[in-house]
Design a protein around this motif. Structure first.
Motif, PDB file in Angstrom:
ATOM      1  N   GLY A  72     -11.247 -16.172   4.060  1.00  0.00           N
ATOM      2  CA  GLY A  72     -11.832 -14.935   4.556  1.00  0.00           C
ATOM      3  C   GLY A  72     -12.212 -13.897   3.016  1.00  0.00           C
ATOM      4  O   GLY A  72     -13.246 -13.448   3.111  1.00  0.00           O
ATOM      5  N   SER A  73     -11.245 -14.201   2.190  1.00  0.00           N
ATOM      6  CA  SER A  73     -11.455 -13.429   0.928  1.00  0.00           C
ATOM      7  C   SER A  73     -12.615 -13.963   0.069  1.00  0.00           C
ATOM      8  O   SER A  73     -13.323 -13.321  -0.480  1.00  0.00           O
ATOM      9  N   SER A  74     -12.685 -15.145   0.325  1.00  0.00           N
ATOM     10  CA  SER A  74     -13.568 -16.064  -0.377  1.00  0.00           C
ATOM     11  C   SER A  74     -15.159 -15.627  -0.061  1.00  0.00           C
ATOM     12  O   SER A  74     -16.006 -15.308  -0.932  1.00  0.00           O
ATOM     13  N   ILE A  75     -15.191 -15.357   1.291  1.00  0.00           N
ATOM     14  CA  ILE A  75     -16.692 -15.195   1.885  1.00  0.00           C
ATOM     15  C   ILE A  75     -16.993 -13.607   1.631  1.00  0.00           C
ATOM     16  O   ILE A  75     -18.096 -13.405   1.127  1.00  0.00           O
ATOM     17  N   ALA A  76     -15.726 -12.820   1.720  1.00  0.00           N
ATOM     18  CA  ALA A  76     -16.128 -11.447   1.507  1.00  0.00           C
ATOM     19  C   ALA A  76     -16.324 -11.122  -0.229  1.00  0.00           C
ATOM     20  O   ALA A  76     -17.255 -10.391  -0.256  1.00  0.00           O
ATOM     21  N   GLY A  77     -15.581 -11.797  -0.830  1.00  0.00           N
ATOM     22  CA  GLY A  77     -15.724 -11.843  -2.233  1.00  0.00           C
ATOM     23  C   GLY A  77     -17.191 -12.145  -2.633  1.00  0.00           C
ATOM     24  O   GLY A  77     -17.885 -11.564  -3.544  1.00  0.00           O
ATOM     25  N   MET A  78     -17.719 -13.512  -2.111  1.00  0.00           N
ATOM     26  CA  MET A  78     -19.099 -13.704  -2.382  1.00  0.00           C
ATOM     27  C   MET A  78     -20.172 -12.845  -1.855  1.00  0.00           C
ATOM     28  O   MET A  78     -21.164 -12.259  -2.404  1.00  0.00           O
ATOM     29  N   PHE A  79     -19.975 -12.202  -0.589  1.00  0.00           N
ATOM     30  CA  PHE A  79     -20.900 -10.951  -0.117  1.00  0.00           C
ATOM     31  C   PHE A  79     -21.016  -9.835  -0.904  1.00  0.00           C
ATOM     32  O   PHE A  79     -22.175  -9.473  -1.431  1.00  0.00           O
TER      33      PHE A  79
END
Length: 472
Positions: free
Chosen positions: A409-416
């Motif tokens: 979840g953190s990876s996807i949020a960070g990418m966004f």
């Protein structure tokens, strides 16, 4: 009292008995122990003790999470049963540091320097956020700020801005105090050193680029050398290096100058020598290195923002386990000092939120386990307010799949948010209140990033739990 004595005895047996204890102290919520051999700890037994909410090992210390208030009562019984005296936190850290390899020692040194000044920086970040809300356009009124419409509030916003900026304008003074203290020198001299590097007579570091283009940089002419009269506002590396030198010179002089003459000689000589070397050698070199680091980090994220956000958003959680996340605080401060904003810190905030969301999901997985439910709730709230260690070590790492869910979840949020160029004006509370520190124009994508960090770890944790039950 008998209950606390029983709990303390259970903890003592689970960690390998009193023979396995080198040093013991406690903080607000945790027992902090240095053990002879951490392999002797039976973590399964330890974490099934009623008062224990989790345990983890970091920087040479084995820490047992008990909770605010209870930890003091348990610790008192623990030391009595173990037959050990309470050690100071500094002594325990010193003993623990001997068990670390060089990289861990370097990371721990940075942590010891920056953690004491965090309250000032976080407070400044929150106040800057309040000022940002009052002065930014299009929050309350289209095309206007709050103080444009309500001008009687303008002076209040100005005062808030002054108070908030103080910690960043005089950041070298804060770092100098903490760093010289860490390196074994006088903290007061560290403050003087840090303030010396941002003296009003020096060219403001933020105006250095313009002055360089115009050829208008003021200089000193000493011994045939042309020394630029440049300050180091917002810079981290110059004051760190100068603080180390100052502490070493001070310790050297104190060993060789009689006590009767130390007051009149040690501080003047140490500051004078450090000052000359700082402006002639340390300042220019570290200023250049700091700019290289800033340009390098910015360049990587500009070249591949999606990949950079995906990786940093994902690795921040594992970095907390090793303690290496403290090194990025220095990078954040360097970015803020050089560019006025940081794009790394918003990902830290989302990582904390993701860890809290994964821990919160564990409340709904085994509802009969009252201890897990209570632990999941309290630690998730703590993580959403910026303190992730209880959630990570007490819940997520213990069951593994919540930790993996949080990383995803953190990876996807960070990418966004990286793709959408979200930036923070300062370091603030690394959780749900983080939006106060975010540039107001970036609130929209940041709130979407927060939703991603809340929803994906929560849902994935529930899915992984159901999958594990089916396998069982």
């Amino acid at each position: 009292m008998e209950d606390f004595k029983q709990s303390a005895d259970q903890i003592l047996q689970a960690i390998g008995g009193k023979e396995n204890i080198v040093s013991a102290t406690h903080c607000v919520t945790r027992l902090r122990l240095v053990l002879v051999d951490e392999k002797e700890v039976d973590k399964e037994v330890l974490e099934n003790i009623d008062v224990v909410k989790g345990s983890f090992s970091v920087n040479g210390q084995f820490q047992v999470i008990i909770g605010q208030g209870l930890v003091e009562k348990v610790f008192k019984q623990f030391t009595a049963l173990a037959g050990v005296a309470e050690s100071s936190k500094e002594a325990t850290k010193e003993v623990a540091s001997k068990k670390l390899h060089p990289l861990q020692r370097a990371v721990k040194t940075l942590a010891d320097i920056f953690i004491p000044i965090l309250p000032a920086i976080v407070t400044a970040g929150l106040l800057m956020g309040i000022n940002n809300i009052m002065t930014a356009q299009n929050i309350f009124y289209t095309g206007k700020s709050f103080i444009d419409v309500h001008q009687n509030w303008a002076d209040l916003a100005s005062i808030i801005n002054l108070i908030a900026n103080t910690a960043f304008v005089f950041l070298p003074g804060l770092i100098g105090w903490s760093a010289v203290n860490r390196f074994g020198g006088s903290p007061l001299l560290g403050i003087v050193l840090g303030l010396m590097l941002v003296h009003p007579d020096l060219l403001n570091a933020w105006g250095y680029g313009n002055a360089q283009q115009e050829g208008a940089i003021p200089t000193w002419h000493l011994f045939g050398l042309d020394i630029e009269k440049v300050g180091y506002q917002g810079q981290v590396l110059p004051v760190l290096a100068a603080s180390y030198l100052l502490a070493q010179i001070e310790k050297f002089l104190k060993k060789r100058i009689p006590d009767a003459f130390q007051l009149l000689t040690v501080a003047p000589i140490a500051l004078l020598v450090t000052g000359f070397i700082s402006f002639i050698i340390i300042g220019p070199i570290t200023f250049m290195i700091g700019n290289w680091i800033t340009d390098g980090v910015v360049g990587i994220f500009k070249a591949v923002p999606a990949l950079g956000g995906l990786i940093y958003g994902g690795v921040y959680g594992p970095l907390v386990i090793t303690g290496m996340h403290h090194t990025f605080l220095a990078v954040d401060l360097q970015l803020i000092g050089s560019t006025g904003t940081t794009f790394l810190w918003p990902m830290l905030a989302l990582s904390n939120i993701a860890q809290g969301s994964a821990a919160f999901a564990m409340m709904f997985i085994n509802r009969r386990d009252e201890k897990l439910k209570g632990l999941s709730l309290t630690t998730s709230i703590s993580a959403w307010l910026g303190i992730t260690e209880p959630a990570m070590f007490g819940v997520n790492l213990r069951y593994k799949y919540p930790f993996i869910s949080a990383i995803i979840g953190s990876s996807i949020a960070g990418m966004f948010i990286t793709i959408n160029k979200v930036k923070a004006l300062s370091i603030g509370v690394g959780g749900l209140p983080a939006f106060f520190s975010i540039v107001t124009e970036n609130w929209g994508p940041f709130f979407i990033g927060m939703l991603i960090a809340l929803i994906i770890p929560f849902v994935l944790t529930l899915i992984f739990a159901k999958f594990k039950k089916r396998q069982a």
